[in-house]
Enzyme design. Sequence first.
Site, PDB file in Angstrom:
ATOM      1  CG  ASP A 102      -8.260  -4.747  -1.919  1.00 35.55           C
ATOM      2  OD1 ASP A 102      -7.312  -4.743  -2.714  1.00 35.55           O
ATOM      3  OD2 ASP A 102      -8.134  -4.612  -0.695  1.00 35.55           O
ATOM      4  CB  ALA A 127       1.266  -2.706   2.697  1.00 35.88           C
ATOM      5  CD1 TRP A 157      -7.620  -8.107  -3.075  1.00 36.56           C
ATOM      6  CD2 TRP A 157      -7.447 -10.328  -3.151  1.00 36.56           C
ATOM      7  NE1 TRP A 157      -6.713  -8.497  -2.106  1.00 36.56           N
ATOM      8  CE2 TRP A 157      -6.588  -9.849  -2.137  1.00 36.56           C
ATOM      9  CE3 TRP A 157      -7.508 -11.721  -3.386  1.00 36.56           C
ATOM     10  CZ2 TRP A 157      -5.794 -10.701  -1.355  1.00 36.56           C
ATOM     11  CZ3 TRP A 157      -6.722 -12.553  -2.607  1.00 36.56           C
ATOM     12  CH2 TRP A 157      -5.888 -12.042  -1.612  1.00 36.56           C
ATOM     13  CD  GLU A 201      -2.687  -8.612  -2.008  1.00 34.72           C
ATOM     14  OE1 GLU A 201      -3.253  -7.591  -2.434  1.00 34.72           O
ATOM     15  OE2 GLU A 201      -2.133  -8.669  -0.902  1.00 34.72           O
TER      16      GLU A 201
HETATM   17  N1  DAL Z   1      -2.413  -5.966   0.107  1.00 35.89           N
HETATM   18  C1  DAL Z   1      -1.569  -4.853  -0.174  1.00 35.89           C
HETATM   19  C2  DAL Z   1      -0.159  -5.277  -0.263  1.00 35.89           C
HETATM   20  C3  DAL Z   1      -1.770  -3.755   0.842  1.00 35.89           C
HETATM   21  O1  DAL Z   1      -2.049  -4.048   2.010  1.00 35.89           O
HETATM   22  O2  DAL Z   1      -1.585  -2.626   0.480  1.00 35.89           O
HETATM   23 ZN    ZN Z   2      -5.519  -4.262  -1.881  1.00 34.83          ZN
END
Ligand code: DAL
Ligand code: ZN
Length: 257
Positions: A180, A166, A232, A230
């Site tokens: 995560d 993001a 995770w 995703e």
């Molecule tokens: N992987 C997710 C979208 C983030 O970077 O917040």
């Molecule tokens: Zn994340």
Amino acid sequence: MKKGFGRLIFIIGAIVSGYILFTLAGDKIILYDKFYEGTGNRSGIVQNTGSRTSNNTDEASSPAWDNNADTSDILVIVNKEHLLARDYKPDDLVKVDVSFTTNVTEEEKTMRKAAAHALEELFAGAKESGIELCAVSGYRSFKCQKGIYNSKLKTRGKEYTEAYVAVPGQSEHQTGLAMDVGSFIPLNKSNNYDFGQTKEGKWLKENAHNYGFILRYPQDKEKITGYSYEPWHIRYVGLKAAREIKASSLTLEEYLQ
Ligand code: DAL
Ligand code: ZN
């Protein structure tokens, strides 16, 4: 010439023995990529959904587009269309008492209080089932997200970065409600690591809702969430919402509509 050759042999020898020592030191490593968002498989990379994305990560410094949103609500939605202010920081962040992988900043070891306690219970529940999880990245400030985003842009390019990371201000890691999660994996399997296919990833998918978490970016929902699968990344939404979302297979976006 002879001397140079000897030095070369010495250097190669040092590298090889270092590698052997490292391998013997433990047959497991913890999967860790500081920018973990990008280590999953690349299938289903999101097409341009028309959402706002940008190379200029400073652009996301303005307050959320929906200024009326209550950012402290555990059902707060943060995505490519609903942004957080650059200086938004939850006021109830606490350190999560679970195993973390290496090189995690103190900031990333925190989550909002309710989410932190729920994650501790989730890890304990996993352990009871013989599943050993490790935490990778929780709360991330705007600044931290910016570093990750820019670094990923350099190492993996724009298409990949937009699919998995993001833009700062658009990450729900900044809400303190996301984590995560990874697993300890055998060294020789680290090349083909796909968390979603591991027993840990499968357990997480099947059980996270019992602890108030959802898999926020499910497979085949890229057009709705704006991000590729995703396996995770889990998001705390509370028990009721998590169970309803799991039962209905909806995304958070659809659930809140
Ligand atoms: N992987 C997710 C979208 C983030 O970077 O917040
Ligand atoms: Zn994340």
